[in-house]
Design an enzyme around this catalytic site. Structure first.
Site, PDB file in Angstrom:
ATOM      1  N   GLU A 148       0.876  -1.168   0.000  1.00  0.00           N
ATOM      2  CA  GLU A 148       0.000   0.000   0.000  1.00  0.00           C
ATOM      3  C   GLU A 148       0.917   1.223   0.000  1.00  0.00           C
ATOM      4  O   GLU A 148       1.795   1.336   0.858  1.00  0.00           O
ATOM      5  CB  GLU A 148      -0.884   0.000   1.256  1.00  0.00           C
ATOM      6  CG  GLU A 148      -1.819   1.187   1.236  1.00  0.00           C
ATOM      7  CD  GLU A 148      -2.734   1.299   2.451  1.00  0.00           C
ATOM      8  OE1 GLU A 148      -2.759   0.371   3.275  1.00  0.00           O
ATOM      9  OE2 GLU A 148      -3.398   2.346   2.545  1.00  0.00           O
ATOM     10  N   ARG A 176       5.371 -12.720   9.685  1.00  0.00           N
ATOM     11  CA  ARG A 176       6.027 -11.458   9.455  1.00  0.00           C
ATOM     12  C   ARG A 176       7.465 -11.502   9.947  1.00  0.00           C
ATOM     13  O   ARG A 176       7.762 -12.175  10.932  1.00  0.00           O
ATOM     14  CB  ARG A 176       5.368 -10.440  10.383  1.00  0.00           C
ATOM     15  CG  ARG A 176       4.699  -9.353   9.786  1.00  0.00           C
ATOM     16  CD  ARG A 176       3.823  -8.586  10.735  1.00  0.00           C
ATOM     17  NE  ARG A 176       2.743  -8.161   9.888  1.00  0.00           N
ATOM     18  CZ  ARG A 176       2.805  -7.086   9.111  1.00  0.00           C
ATOM     19  NH1 ARG A 176       3.827  -6.274   9.134  1.00  0.00           N
ATOM     20  NH2 ARG A 176       1.820  -6.797   8.311  1.00  0.00           N
ATOM     21  N   LYS A 214       4.587   0.668   9.912  1.00  0.00           N
ATOM     22  CA  LYS A 214       4.685   1.872   9.081  1.00  0.00           C
ATOM     23  C   LYS A 214       4.176   3.108   9.822  1.00  0.00           C
ATOM     24  O   LYS A 214       4.694   4.190   9.654  1.00  0.00           O
ATOM     25  CB  LYS A 214       3.878   1.684   7.789  1.00  0.00           C
ATOM     26  CG  LYS A 214       4.688   1.037   6.684  1.00  0.00           C
ATOM     27  CD  LYS A 214       4.027   1.226   5.337  1.00  0.00           C
ATOM     28  CE  LYS A 214       3.023   0.126   5.096  1.00  0.00           C
ATOM     29  NZ  LYS A 214       2.490   0.116   3.726  1.00  0.00           N
TER      30      LYS A 214
HETATM   31  P1  ATP Z   1      -0.150  -1.678   6.631  1.00  0.00           P
HETATM   32  O1  ATP Z   1      -0.957  -2.602   5.759  1.00  0.00           O
HETATM   33  O2  ATP Z   1      -0.480  -1.747   8.081  1.00  0.00           O
HETATM   34  O3  ATP Z   1      -0.016  -0.307   6.112  1.00  0.00           O
HETATM   35  P2  ATP Z   1       2.004  -3.423   5.954  1.00  0.00           P
HETATM   36  O4  ATP Z   1       3.326  -3.468   6.629  1.00  0.00           O
HETATM   37  O5  ATP Z   1       1.155  -4.622   5.896  1.00  0.00           O
HETATM   38  O6  ATP Z   1       1.320  -2.223   6.632  1.00  0.00           O
HETATM   39  P3  ATP Z   1       1.798  -3.285   3.087  1.00  0.00           P
HETATM   40  O7  ATP Z   1       2.184  -2.185   2.194  1.00  0.00           O
HETATM   41  O8  ATP Z   1       0.379  -3.698   3.102  1.00  0.00           O
HETATM   42  O9  ATP Z   1       2.265  -2.871   4.524  1.00  0.00           O
HETATM   43  O10 ATP Z   1       2.720  -4.538   2.817  1.00  0.00           O
HETATM   44  C1  ATP Z   1       3.028  -5.026   1.552  1.00  0.00           C
HETATM   45  C2  ATP Z   1       3.388  -6.474   1.644  1.00  0.00           C
HETATM   46  O11 ATP Z   1       4.521  -6.654   2.484  1.00  0.00           O
HETATM   47  C3  ATP Z   1       2.269  -7.282   2.234  1.00  0.00           C
HETATM   48  O12 ATP Z   1       2.103  -8.455   1.468  1.00  0.00           O
HETATM   49  C4  ATP Z   1       2.722  -7.583   3.622  1.00  0.00           C
HETATM   50  O13 ATP Z   1       2.214  -8.790   4.076  1.00  0.00           O
HETATM   51  C5  ATP Z   1       4.239  -7.630   3.462  1.00  0.00           C
HETATM   52  N1  ATP Z   1       4.885  -7.264   4.720  1.00  0.00           N
HETATM   53  C6  ATP Z   1       4.710  -6.145   5.425  1.00  0.00           C
HETATM   54  N2  ATP Z   1       5.428  -6.168   6.566  1.00  0.00           N
HETATM   55  C7  ATP Z   1       6.092  -7.342   6.579  1.00  0.00           C
HETATM   56  C8  ATP Z   1       6.991  -7.981   7.489  1.00  0.00           C
HETATM   57  N3  ATP Z   1       7.362  -7.396   8.628  1.00  0.00           N
HETATM   58  N4  ATP Z   1       7.468  -9.187   7.150  1.00  0.00           N
HETATM   59  C9  ATP Z   1       7.109  -9.800   6.010  1.00  0.00           C
HETATM   60  N5  ATP Z   1       6.266  -9.255   5.121  1.00  0.00           N
HETATM   61  C10 ATP Z   1       5.743  -8.053   5.385  1.00  0.00           C
END
Ligand code: ATP
Ligand code: MG
Length: 567
Positions: free
Chosen positions: A45, A270, A280
């Protein structure tokens, strides 16, 4: 490292056992599922900069596609116009490329699917599987029940299909204010899975979107956009983090009701790291409130921060491989990341000498005005790297810590009456010191040298216990040197007492700025150049560096001195 060790990933570089995701894919291929295709996607995102956790996901998704000769899309999940920005889109594209991956032009946006998603929503309404609800957000939350107590049905739940269609179309046409109505799926208010209790699919937001402008004032929820976007793109294996496991029944329900292509969602844990916050929202707060100097501050766990700090794409890919994929939550020691960059830079970094906490050293018996060129290996790990000449003269800088007036027995560096070798040069002996009469601080160390001890001369094999790095004062270039410690002082920065906040664990000494001297070899250095400053660590030229004022970041010390001194 924790339980992730037993199941490690194989993205090509490290031949480790097959991870559980690849085991599933192997089975799917054997069974001819999805025509034995493998198509993944990385779906950020665009509401912040990518961090090392995202890097893990990027390596997994693109690495899996590479391994199976498949494809991986870059898809921006841009369903929330309020938090998203093109600045983030650009940084994400840059970071994924920098890590070494290519989406081969398959750059997609959930916002491109808004018309299609809208059609899907109408289809659900037509099937009697969605309705327009006029409860407030608070009322909806209140009526949701709890995992052990069923929810209440909305009074709007049994509207006619015609009425729902009419209201939904008018929502789209902009007739209603924000928050006044939502579209909800009609599933089961008593489901043990809270996500199945008539979840919201669409909401009204009268805000311009960074791509679709003013075209829309209703936006799909992430849960309505994500699975359908995967389906539209023909994603075969939708890899996501564990928190989405409980959303999977909803995604499956939607796909089934819409009668569209069904990707397979597989969840993994994660990446969490010690001494690091990875959310984030928190990273944004650190940036916005100037706890750090921007998203690319070298103390940040962002990809841009790691890059500026001196991390290489190969080191991050290798880290990701070693960490592997786990099914259970775990926390990785940040020391592993540091190990990976050390290992990479040891093989590739140009060696130079630099002094970061200088004190003058004068060789009384060395001819005044003479300069000798001392040949030094550019990288002992790489015979191809060759040698360079380092100028040597009567006055040098050495590290203040390399001298002690009254040393303990095990101190093998310089002290009154003791001998050391100067790297690539002579053996010297300390004769006396000069001090500032007021402060008592040592301002000069007087030595004599033994001319016979240079390489190739009769005394060159003479052994002394210590070898020091140095820079010739007359030839030295002044430089700003930034030394970093961990941004947080505690292993789990988010573990704080009730009512307190992770920011209390910020390390006030995470950045130390020094003025040092470096050998003239580095004069023309450009941002992101990597060096090993002998005995001090790996350094990287900072983006603030100019030919007039060199600035270096310490990427990492040579050994894990931090862990040792904090035991
Ligand atoms: P949010 O959705 O709360 O803004 P997010 O960290 O999930 O934060 P995204 O931009 O949705 O951010 O993440 C993009 C991809 O990266 C998603 O598929 C998510 O699952 C993966 N991702 C995010 N953080 C991690 C992490 N700490 N370890 C592994 N994969 C991650
Ligand atoms: Mg997310």
């Amino acid at each position: 490292m924790t339980d992730s060790k037993s199941v490690t990933e194989n993205t090509g570089e490290n031949k480790t056992p097959v991870n559980f995701i690849h085991a599933i894919i192997d089975d799917d291929i054997r069974n001819g599922k999805h025509g034995s295709r493998v198509h993944t996607r990385f779906p950020p995102e665009p509401n912040g900069y990518l961090h090392i956790g995202h890097a893990k996901s990027i390596c997994l998704n693109f690495g899996t596609a590479l391994k199976y000769n498949g494809k991986c899309n870059l898809r921006f999940d841009d369903t929330n116009p309020v938090k998203e920005d093109v600045e983030y889109v650009d940084s994400i594209r840059y970071d994924v490329h920098w890590l070494g991956f290519d989406w081969e032009g398959r750059e997609y946006y959930a916002s491109d699917y808004f018309p299609q998603l809208y059609e899907f929503a109408e289809k659900l309404i037509q099937k009697g599987k969605a309705y327009v609800c006029e409860l407030t957000a608070e009322q909806i939350a209140e009526q949701k029940g709890s995992p052990t107590r069923p929810g209440q049905e909305s009074p709007y739940r049994n509207r006619s299909i015609e009425e729902n269609l009419d209201l939904f179309r008018r929502m789209k046409a902009g007739e209603f204010p924000d928050g006044s109505k939502v579209l909800r799926a009609k599933i089961d208010m008593a489901s043990p899975n809270m996500h199945m209790r008539d979840p919201i699919l669409y909401r009204i937001i009268h805000t311009e979107h960074h791509r679709t402008g003013k075209s829309w004032c209703i936006y799909p929820m992430y849960d309505f956009a994500h699975g359908q976007s995967d389906s539209i793109e023909g994603i075969t294996h939708s890899l996501c983090t564990l928190e989405f496991e409980v959303h999977r029944p909803l995604y499956d329900w939607l796909i089934q009701e819409l009668e569209i292509f069904a990707p397979q969602q597989i969840e993994f844990a994660r990446l969490n790291m010690t001494y690091t916050v990875m959310s984030k929202r928190k990273l944004l707060e650190l940036v916005k409130n100037n706890y750090v100097n921007g998203w690319d501050d070298p103390r940040m766990p962002t990809i841009s921060g790691l890059r500026r700090r001196g991390y290489t794409p190969a080191s991050i890919r290798n880290f990701s491989d070693i960490v592997g994929v786990a099914k259970r939550e775990n926390v990785i020691d940040v020391g592993l990341l540091e190990f990976c960059i050390r290992e990479d830079l040891n093989k590739t970094a140009q060696r130079v000498m630099g002094v970061i906490n200088p004190v003058k050293l004068i060789i009384d018996n060395y001819p005044e005005g003479l300069t000798e060129e001392m040949p030094s290996a550019n990288n002992p790990e790489d015979p191809e790297a060759g040698i360079r000449n380092v100028p040597f003269s009567r006055e040098l800088y050495i590290e203040r810590d390399d001298f002690m007036e009254d040393p303990p027995a095990k101190f093998f560096r310089l002290a009154p009456g003791r001998e050391v070798r100067l790297r690539s040069a002579y053996i010297i002996r300390c004769e006396s010191v000069v001090k500032d009469p007021e402060t008592g601080e040592i301002t000069g160390i007087h030595c004599t040298y033994d001319p016979d001890t240079l390489s190739g001369r009769p005394g060159s094999n003479r052994k002394v216990k210590g070898t020091l790095h140095w820079v010739s004062a007359a030839h030295a270039i002044k430089a700003e040197i930034r030394l970093y410690d961990r941004l947080f002082m505690t292993e789990d920065p988010e573990d704080v007492p009730e009512g307190e906040d992770y920011k209390k664990n910020l390390n006030p000494d995470s950045l130390k700025v020094m003025t040092g001297y470096v050998e003239p070899f580095v004069a023309g250095t450009k941002p992101l150049d990597k060096f090993q400053f002998e005995r001090l660590g790996y350094f990287c030229t900072d983006s603030d560096s100019t030919p007039e004022k060199l600035v270096f970041n310490r990427t990492v010390a040579l050994k894990d001195s931090w862990a040792k001194t904090n035991k």
